[in-house]
Design a protein around this motif. Structure first.
Motif, PDB file in Angstrom:
ATOM      1  N   HIS A   1      21.910  35.699 -27.275  1.00  0.00           N
ATOM      2  CA  HIS A   1      21.206  35.868 -28.542  1.00  0.00           C
ATOM      3  C   HIS A   1      19.747  35.434 -28.445  1.00  0.00           C
ATOM      4  CE1 HIS A   1      20.893  36.186 -32.916  1.00  0.00           C
ATOM      5  NE2 HIS A   1      20.214  35.057 -32.885  1.00  0.00           N
ATOM      6  N   ASN A   2      19.495  34.316 -27.800  1.00  0.00           N
ATOM      7  CA  ASN A   2      18.150  33.770 -27.717  1.00  0.00           C
ATOM      8  C   ASN A   2      17.184  34.655 -26.937  1.00  0.00           C
ATOM      9  OD1 ASN A   2      16.219  31.557 -28.088  1.00  0.00           O
ATOM     10  ND2 ASN A   2      16.404  31.291 -25.880  1.00  0.00           N
ATOM     11  N   MET A   3      17.718  35.528 -26.081  1.00  0.00           N
ATOM     12  CA  MET A   3      16.867  36.347 -25.221  1.00  0.00           C
ATOM     13  C   MET A   3      16.685  37.773 -25.746  1.00  0.00           C
ATOM     14  SD  MET A   3      15.844  34.303 -22.936  1.00  0.00           S
ATOM     15  CE  MET A   3      15.114  35.439 -21.758  1.00  0.00           C
ATOM     16  N   LEU A   4      17.173  38.056 -26.932  1.00  0.00           N
ATOM     17  CA  LEU A   4      17.035  39.408 -27.481  1.00  0.00           C
ATOM     18  C   LEU A   4      15.583  39.804 -27.713  1.00  0.00           C
ATOM     19  CD1 LEU A   4      19.951  39.452 -30.085  1.00  0.00           C
ATOM     20  CD2 LEU A   4      19.723  41.001 -28.128  1.00  0.00           C
ATOM     21  N   SER A   5      14.708  38.834 -27.907  1.00  0.00           N
ATOM     22  CA  SER A   5      13.307  39.131 -28.211  1.00  0.00           C
ATOM     23  C   SER A   5      12.363  38.745 -27.074  1.00  0.00           C
ATOM     24  CB  SER A   5      12.889  38.392 -29.489  1.00  0.00           C
ATOM     25  OG  SER A   5      13.006  36.986 -29.308  1.00  0.00           O
ATOM     26  N   LYS A   6      12.900  38.604 -25.858  1.00  0.00           N
ATOM     27  CA  LYS A   6      12.073  38.163 -24.726  1.00  0.00           C
ATOM     28  C   LYS A   6      12.302  39.075 -23.532  1.00  0.00           C
ATOM     29  CE  LYS A   6      12.394  33.386 -26.321  1.00  0.00           C
ATOM     30  NZ  LYS A   6      12.667  31.979 -25.962  1.00  0.00           N
ATOM     31  N   PHE A   7      11.205  39.534 -22.942  1.00  0.00           N
ATOM     32  CA  PHE A   7      11.287  40.465 -21.819  1.00  0.00           C
ATOM     33  C   PHE A   7      10.253  40.074 -20.771  1.00  0.00           C
ATOM     34  CE2 PHE A   7      11.976  42.619 -25.904  1.00  0.00           C
ATOM     35  CZ  PHE A   7      13.341  42.886 -25.801  1.00  0.00           C
ATOM     36  N   SER A   8      10.662  40.094 -19.513  1.00  0.00           N
ATOM     37  CA  SER A   8       9.821  39.531 -18.455  1.00  0.00           C
ATOM     38  C   SER A   8       8.941  40.543 -17.735  1.00  0.00           C
ATOM     39  CB  SER A   8      10.701  38.817 -17.420  1.00  0.00           C
ATOM     40  OG  SER A   8      11.624  39.731 -16.835  1.00  0.00           O
ATOM     41  N   SER A   9       9.237  41.842 -17.861  1.00  0.00           N
ATOM     42  CA  SER A   9       8.421  42.823 -17.143  1.00  0.00           C
ATOM     43  C   SER A   9       8.645  44.214 -17.730  1.00  0.00           C
ATOM     44  CB  SER A   9       8.778  42.839 -15.653  1.00  0.00           C
ATOM     45  OG  SER A   9       9.956  43.604 -15.416  1.00  0.00           O
ATOM     46  N   PRO A  10       7.743  45.150 -17.426  1.00  0.00           N
ATOM     47  CA  PRO A  10       7.921  46.531 -17.900  1.00  0.00           C
ATOM     48  C   PRO A  10       9.182  47.187 -17.339  1.00  0.00           C
ATOM     49  CG  PRO A  10       5.665  46.152 -17.174  1.00  0.00           C
ATOM     50  CD  PRO A  10       6.461  44.962 -16.729  1.00  0.00           C
ATOM     51  N   LYS A  11       9.707  46.639 -16.228  1.00  0.00           N
ATOM     52  CA  LYS A  11      10.899  47.206 -15.607  1.00  0.00           C
ATOM     53  C   LYS A  11      12.193  46.680 -16.220  1.00  0.00           C
ATOM     54  CE  LYS A  11       8.616  47.899 -11.138  1.00  0.00           C
ATOM     55  NZ  LYS A  11       8.649  47.583  -9.678  1.00  0.00           N
ATOM     56  N   ASP A  12      12.079  45.687 -17.078  1.00  0.00           N
ATOM     57  CA  ASP A  12      13.253  45.126 -17.753  1.00  0.00           C
ATOM     58  C   ASP A  12      13.922  46.233 -18.560  1.00  0.00           C
ATOM     59  OD1 ASP A  12      15.003  43.865 -19.571  1.00  0.00           O
ATOM     60  OD2 ASP A  12      13.821  42.022 -19.532  1.00  0.00           O
ATOM     61  N   ILE A  13      15.188  46.522 -18.264  1.00  0.00           N
ATOM     62  CA  ILE A  13      15.888  47.618 -18.918  1.00  0.00           C
ATOM     63  C   ILE A  13      15.990  47.391 -20.424  1.00  0.00           C
ATOM     64  CG2 ILE A  13      18.148  46.593 -18.482  1.00  0.00           C
ATOM     65  CD1 ILE A  13      17.260  50.348 -18.675  1.00  0.00           C
ATOM     66  N   ASN A  14      16.100  46.129 -20.835  1.00  0.00           N
ATOM     67  CA  ASN A  14      16.176  45.828 -22.267  1.00  0.00           C
ATOM     68  C   ASN A  14      14.845  46.109 -22.961  1.00  0.00           C
ATOM     69  OD1 ASN A  14      18.907  44.863 -22.161  1.00  0.00           O
ATOM     70  ND2 ASN A  14      18.138  42.967 -21.261  1.00  0.00           N
ATOM     71  N   PHE A  15      13.744  45.794 -22.285  1.00  0.00           N
ATOM     72  CA  PHE A  15      12.430  46.123 -22.838  1.00  0.00           C
ATOM     73  C   PHE A  15      12.259  47.634 -22.934  1.00  0.00           C
ATOM     74  CE2 PHE A  15       8.071  47.475 -21.784  1.00  0.00           C
ATOM     75  CZ  PHE A  15       7.438  47.074 -22.959  1.00  0.00           C
ATOM     76  N   GLN A  16      12.718  48.345 -21.927  1.00  0.00           N
ATOM     77  CA  GLN A  16      12.590  49.799 -21.937  1.00  0.00           C
ATOM     78  C   GLN A  16      13.356  50.414 -23.104  1.00  0.00           C
ATOM     79  OE1 GLN A  16      13.749  51.146 -18.026  1.00  0.00           O
ATOM     80  NE2 GLN A  16      11.980  50.216 -17.019  1.00  0.00           N
ATOM     81  N   ARG A  17      14.530  49.855 -23.405  1.00  0.00           N
ATOM     82  CA  ARG A  17      15.314  50.375 -24.533  1.00  0.00           C
ATOM     83  C   ARG A  17      14.607  50.136 -25.857  1.00  0.00           C
ATOM     84  NH1 ARG A  17      21.558  48.514 -23.169  1.00  0.00           N
ATOM     85  NH2 ARG A  17      21.865  49.897 -21.375  1.00  0.00           N
ATOM     86  N   LEU A  18      14.136  48.905 -26.064  1.00  0.00           N
ATOM     87  CA  LEU A  18      13.463  48.589 -27.322  1.00  0.00           C
ATOM     88  C   LEU A  18      12.147  49.350 -27.446  1.00  0.00           C
ATOM     89  CD1 LEU A  18      12.979  47.067 -29.932  1.00  0.00           C
ATOM     90  CD2 LEU A  18      12.144  45.120 -28.581  1.00  0.00           C
ATOM     91  N   SER A  19      11.330  49.306 -26.416  1.00  0.00           N
ATOM     92  CA  SER A  19      10.030  49.984 -26.488  1.00  0.00           C
ATOM     93  C   SER A  19      10.195  51.487 -26.634  1.00  0.00           C
ATOM     94  CB  SER A  19       9.187  49.660 -25.243  1.00  0.00           C
ATOM     95  OG  SER A  19       9.807  50.141 -24.056  1.00  0.00           O
TER      96      SER A  19
END
Length: 358
Positions: free
Chosen positions: A322-340
């Protein structure tokens, strides 16, 4: 001469000791700050991250606003910041809302802002959900009016409890004329073209996250005699089956209504959080009730998918706690790619959404 030489030797030794102490101090303080991903001091209300508000621009490059609201017991920039390498504080920090290689590279025409509210339970606040929503509306109205951008599309990114603040704010802004708004905030709802919720608790079926936060509020109040009653009372009311249902029902009606319709996506966690660790942060006298809820479980989902999703909204899992839902470490982070990816779709479809509203 011998006395002078002795004084000189003593002075040199003193200088060396002072230099060593200063170096040691700098090293220790540097180590302390590197350990924490905090990179800026919190300020309540709106903060413009991009473009730099202190650098003059013609204002024509930004055609859409992205506003991010953090969750409970958090603050900006911490809520959006993470180490480059997991577990390695020396690797540096990534603030995905501000980093030029992250969101800014995906939506180049965006003005990016954060809205901070007093969510740290140890600080105390007398603001309830109505006040927090009102503050968000007032801040946005003032900023957009001052910059001549009241007709600019808005995308909201809301984490955890911040999602309820956004839902309440948009519901309040739909009122054409009330004693508190006199219709001045309706443009905020009218120009909303998308909302992304990150682990927001929409249903009353499982309130462990709020129960733990409520216990921490009680502990902070008892220890420091600070007023947190409004927020505490709201967290208690969430456990009643009518309070939350009524508010979310009104929001869902708005998001699907022909006059204000806009797309929504709900993200939820799939990795469990160490709840025993959260309980250990509570005073001993407050642990019994929480322990009874979690039983023998060492970890669990703080917000279950059934609670984090809205009817008629897109849903997406993120393989994080839960705590990491709003944190992304790089453009390659798959979670960042989904949100962005969703945020980019909202931005690209903004004109069509506005045209459909008539």
């Amino acid at each position: 001469m011998a006395e002078l030489r002795g004084n000189y030797t003593l002075l040199s030794a003193t200088n060396i000791l002072a230099a060593f102490s200063a170096t040691l101090f700098l090293y220790l303080t540097r180590s302390y700050y590197i350990r924490s991903p905090k990179v800026e001091k919190q300020r309540l209300g709106l903060t413009q991250l991009h473009p730099d508000p202190y650098v003059p621009t013609d204002g024509n490059q930004e055609t859409i606003d992205i506003v991010a609201i953090h969750g409970l017991d958090s603050r900006s920039p911490d809520a959006w910041t993470v180490w480059v390498k997991d577990g390695d504080p020396k690797s540096g920090n990534v603030h995905w809302l501000k980093d030029p290689h992250m969101l800014r590279s995906k939506i180049g025409n965006a003005r990016i802002l954060t809205h901070d509210w007093p969510a740290s339970v140890g600080e105390g606040t007398s603001m309830g959900i109505f006040d927090l929503a009102q503050d968000l509306l007032s801040s946005l109205h003032e900023h957009r009016s001052r910059t001549g951008t009241t007709r600019r599309p808005i995308i909201f990114v809301a984490s955890c409890f911040g999602g309820l603040i956004v839902a309440k704010a948009l519901t309040m802004s739909s009122a054409p004329c009330t004693d508190s708004t006199d219709g001045r905030y309706e443009h905020i709802l009218r120009y909303t073209v998308g909302v992304a919720f990150l682990g927001t608790h929409f249903k009353e079926t499982d309130t462990l996250l709020y129960d733990i936060t409520l216990m921490r509020i009680v502990a902070a109040r008892d220890a420091r005699s600070e007023s947190t009653e409004e927020l505490a009372e709201y967290l208690r009311n969430i456990k009643s089956r009518s309070y939350l249902k009524e508010m979310i029902g009104a929001f869902c009606y708005l998001k699907d209504s022909p006059k204000y319709k806009f797309p929504v996506v709900c993200f939820y966690e799939t990795e469990k959080t160490d709840v025993k660790g959260l309980v250990r942060r509570l005073p001993h006298r407050l642990r019994a009730n929480i322990k009874a809820q979690i039983g023998s479980e060492d970890s669990r989902l703080l917000v279950k998918p059934s609670s984090a999703c809205l009817q008629g909204a897109a849903t997406e899992p993120l393989n994080v706690t839960h705590n990491m839902l709003s944190k992304f470490s790089s453009p390659k982070d798959i979670n960042f790619q989904r949100l962005s990816g969703y945020l980019r779709e909202f931005a690209e479809g903004a004109n069509a959404v506005l045209e459909a509203k008539g």
